[in-house]
Design a protein around this motif. Structure first.
Motif, PDB file in Angstrom:
ATOM      1  N   ALA A  50       1.057  -1.593   0.297  1.00  0.00           N
ATOM      2  CA  ALA A  50       0.180   0.085   0.259  1.00  0.00           C
ATOM      3  C   ALA A  50       0.852   1.053  -0.041  1.00  0.00           C
ATOM      4  O   ALA A  50      -0.009   2.278   0.082  1.00  0.00           O
ATOM      5  N   HIS A  53      -0.928   3.893  -2.890  1.00  0.00           N
ATOM      6  CA  HIS A  53      -1.963   4.687  -2.856  1.00  0.00           C
ATOM      7  C   HIS A  53      -1.889   6.343  -3.675  1.00  0.00           C
ATOM      8  O   HIS A  53      -1.626   7.194  -3.494  1.00  0.00           O
ATOM      9  N   TYR A  55      -5.478   8.418  -4.662  1.00  0.00           N
ATOM     10  CA  TYR A  55      -6.608   8.445  -5.036  1.00  0.00           C
ATOM     11  C   TYR A  55      -7.347   9.001  -6.927  1.00  0.00           C
ATOM     12  O   TYR A  55      -6.413   9.634  -7.289  1.00  0.00           O
ATOM     13  N   LEU A  75      -5.443  -1.896   0.775  1.00  0.00           N
ATOM     14  CA  LEU A  75      -6.319  -0.402   0.826  1.00  0.00           C
ATOM     15  C   LEU A  75      -6.427  -0.635   2.716  1.00  0.00           C
ATOM     16  O   LEU A  75      -7.124   0.968   3.183  1.00  0.00           O
ATOM     17  N   ASP A  76      -7.375  -1.601   3.163  1.00  0.00           N
ATOM     18  CA  ASP A  76      -7.432  -1.356   4.691  1.00  0.00           C
ATOM     19  C   ASP A  76      -6.353  -0.753   5.347  1.00  0.00           C
ATOM     20  O   ASP A  76      -7.183  -0.004   6.495  1.00  0.00           O
ATOM     21  N   ALA A  78      -3.958   1.191   4.351  1.00  0.00           N
ATOM     22  CA  ALA A  78      -3.196   2.649   3.976  1.00  0.00           C
ATOM     23  C   ALA A  78      -3.939   3.973   4.801  1.00  0.00           C
ATOM     24  O   ALA A  78      -4.397   3.846   5.495  1.00  0.00           O
ATOM     25  N   PRO A  81      -7.656   5.800   3.775  1.00  0.00           N
ATOM     26  CA  PRO A  81      -8.043   5.601   2.429  1.00  0.00           C
ATOM     27  C   PRO A  81      -9.503   6.432   2.250  1.00  0.00           C
ATOM     28  O   PRO A  81     -10.723   6.988   3.090  1.00  0.00           O
ATOM     29  N   SER A  85      -9.733   6.039  -3.843  1.00  0.00           N
ATOM     30  CA  SER A  85      -8.355   4.723  -3.482  1.00  0.00           C
ATOM     31  C   SER A  85      -8.264   3.838  -4.383  1.00  0.00           C
ATOM     32  O   SER A  85      -9.256   2.733  -4.980  1.00  0.00           O
TER      33      SER A  85
END
Length: 108
Positions: A50, A53, A55, A75-76, A78, A81, A85
């Protein structure tokens, strides 16, 4: 292979456009090749860290698609999020993504 365009805004708010991107490269590879601040890609694109990451701009989310379960797990973990994301290592450039815009997410 086509030459595609990507616009990235780094963690410092600097926006840069790259218009010589090869089809098939991941956004992480593009960012690392151009020294985009905030993209580390510690795992080398294996979807296991991650540190890439981003957007994705709202108008590109439909074309990029939703993350799979493995990416969602990463992503959890990161920082910050959001619904848009994605891990840039999981987005491969194609003609459909020509012109995509992403913003590098904060890392902490």
């Amino acid at each position: 292979m086509g030459r595609l365009k990507v616009t990235m805004t780094d963690v410092k708010g600097e926006t840069r456009t790259f218009d010589n991107v090869d089809e098939g490269l991941s956004l992480m590879e593009v960012a690392k090749a151009h020294g985009v601040e905030g993209i580390f890609g510690d795992c080398g694109g294996g979807c296991s860290c991650a540190t890439c990451h981003v957007y994705v701009a709202a108008e590109w989310m439909k074309k990029v698609g939703q993350p799979d379960d493995i990416e969602l797990d990463m992503l959890d973990m990161a920082a910050e999020p959001q619904a848009n994301s994605r891990l840039s290592c999981q987005i491969k450039m194609s003609a459909e993504l020509d012109g995509i815009e992403v913003t590098v997410a904060p890392s902490a």
